[in-house]
Design an enzyme around this catalytic site. Structure first.
Site, short mmCIF file in Angstrom:
data_model
loop_
_atom_site.label_atom_id
_atom_site.label_comp_id
_atom_site.label_asym_id
_atom_site.label_seq_id
_atom_site.Cartn_x
_atom_site.Cartn_y
_atom_site.Cartn_z
N CYS A 10 1.67 7.50 -1.12
CA CYS A 10 2.28 6.19 -1.18
C CYS A 10 1.16 5.21 -1.53
CB CYS A 10 2.91 5.84 0.15
SG CYS A 10 4.22 4.64 -0.02
N CYS A 86 6.94 6.59 -2.60
CA CYS A 86 7.26 5.20 -2.91
C CYS A 86 7.30 5.04 -4.42
CB CYS A 86 6.30 4.22 -2.25
SG CYS A 86 4.62 4.21 -2.86
N CYS A 94 -2.07 9.48 -11.12
CA CYS A 94 -2.69 10.18 -9.99
C CYS A 94 -3.94 10.92 -10.45
CB CYS A 94 -1.72 11.19 -9.39
SG CYS A 94 -0.27 10.45 -8.65
#
Length: 168
Positions: A10, A86, A94
């Site tokens: 998140c 989220c 990422c």
């Protein structure tokens, strides 16, 4: 039985991903080991996250808000799955995870953004907990070891979208 490492991501790593970490450890039938991190960690676990977990007699010791790059390091536990919980983190770039874990997006409304009385805000945390618990239990009930990667990815995506999980 094989145990799989799951990283829940998140943005702030103070509520949803922390809840998911605890839920995976407690409610996955021993199949999952939960971890959590954030792209821009708040540096502390949200007080209502800790309050909810304590009310449910779930462990809070050792929980902390941490950056996701801790899990991209060479000495980090190898992740089998990475789930964003989220919508903001779901759209972020990422790190490259060692071992190429399977990724899926399981967006959950942010309870930390809830306003109102403490009771109203706690209701948002409870709702997030219930959604995460249901998704984690569904995922853990899959025959993970016997599914091919494409089938498992389709099922993880369906769980995250709140759809019926395709038949085995």
């Amino acid at each position: 039985m094989e145990r799989y490492n799951v990283l829940f991501l998140c943005t702030g790593n103070s509520a949803r991903s922390i809840l998911a970490e605890v839920i995976a450890d407690r409610f996955s039938f021993g199949k999952l080991k939960g971890f959590s991190a954030g792209s821009f960690p708040k540096g502390e676990v949200h007080p209502l996250t800790l309050k909810l977990l304590a009310e449910m007699n779930l462990p809070t010791e050792g929980l902390r808000s941490k950056p996701w790059d801790e899990f991209a390091a060479d000495d980090a536990p190898r992740m089998d799955f990475v789930f964003t919980v989220c919508d903001q983190a779901g759209g972020e770039v990422c790190p490259i995870w060692p071992g190429q874990p399977m990724k899926a997006h399981w967006g959950i409304p942010d309870p930390a953004a809830a306003t109102g009385t403490e009771a109203q805000r706690m209701k948002a945390f409870r709702e997030a907990f219930v959604l995460l618990k249901r998704r984690i239990e569904l995922f853990a009930s899959l025959p993970i070891a016997s599914l091919d990667r494409l089938s498992l990815k389709a099922k993880a995506d369906a769980i995250g979208a709140g759809e019926a999980v395709p038949a085995l």
